[in-house]
Write a protein that holds these residues in place. Sequence first.
Motif: not given
Length: 445
Positions: A154-172
């Motif tokens: 239950e803790l993990i589910e709640k945490l996952a809902e609250m996390l900000p979106a991951a920032v993707e770095e443009a791959a070269d």
Amino acid sequence: MNPIVAIVGRPNVGKSTLFNRLAGSQIAIVEDLPGTTRDRIFADVELAGREMTLIDTGGLEPKPGTELSKKVKTQVEKAIAEADAIIFVVDVQDGLIEADREIADKLRRLGKPVVLTANKADNPRLRDASTDFYQVGLGDPVPMSAHHGKGVYELIEKLAEMLPAAVEEAADPEKPKLAIVGRPNVGKSLLLNAIVGQERSIVDRTAGTTRDATDTVFQHGDREIVLIDTAGIKRRGKAGTGIDYYSLVRTLRAINRCDVALLVLDATDFIAAQDTHIAGYIKDACKGIVLLINKWDLIDNTMRESYLGEVDRRMKFIAHAPVLFISALTGKGVKDVIPTAMEAWRERQKQLPAPVIDRLIKDAVASHAPPPKGTRRLQVIRAYQGSVNPPSFTFVVNDPALVHFSYERYLENKLRQTFGFSGTSLKLLFKKANRRSKKIGGDIS
């Protein structure tokens, strides 16, 4: 970049037990005494489909009474400042106390996502008592027992809902990324300057001169290369009161960003415990690695074999890493650094045909059968390379739970003996076969 999640709370509320539960292994020291965890411990984990970096912190005392408590308080506050989300752990057996209220007040003012969890709720009466923590104004408390694993999902589910979106770095993919990492004052910035041939980073004998990870793009032959210079990771137990935290987080992020890590060791203070910790971070992140034994101008060259023996003994878990003896100060051996790193980078791009991998693995299994687990034994139905950078291999098996770590190492060694992969970690994935996979596997064999 993965979001950073800090686990905070008073001493002895079970933060390290929760950290170990979420990380899936005994990483933090857990003892039933207040103040056991002195320094943050870090782990990259995937929970509820979200990748994140967990930080275990020391006990936070709003009004510390000792110098150690004051240092821990400062460190924890830095961890909170850097975190993207926070797990605030309280002890339901102690009930709501004034220290919890003061910590909650600080967290509310930050405006960051906070998951309030009432730990040690080992029975229905204690789970019901968790409602007292509504008073701190941080939303619904999650009753949980980190020790027994109750309420953790239950803790993990709640945490996952609250996390900000991951920032993707443009791959070269055309620009290899090399990160220069290591303890403070081992010569990382001096090495960067020696490589690029000009003053692009501050060089100073004072440990910790480089505060942030700094990118330097330079031309090597017909290819542009990105060098990431980082501040050092200090030894556990010797962390400062703020800047060291930022240095450590940015070093870990630099390792995650790079293709190949250049781990700089100090020949005059050879293989400290923190060197092996950094090497472990690099291996866990499945990065390429080159070991650079710096300050070799201060050591008698007849000691070379002795040093190599020590590397074999203390860092056998990265036996695939090439070792160079260099002096960033005099330039000796520096010309070999980039060619060696680029060879490791090229090994990471190696893609092998599926039938070749499948036949090699089946021959390896036939010549050395997996050890039984009770009445059952691992069966490898099919094997293939799934991706590159890092080289990733998928093994379709009857039951992934039957894979012993020693047999996984045996299969990895077979891949290395046949195909090389010098200087890079390999990722081995074990996937449970479905009926179709079993039929295909039978057809192949």
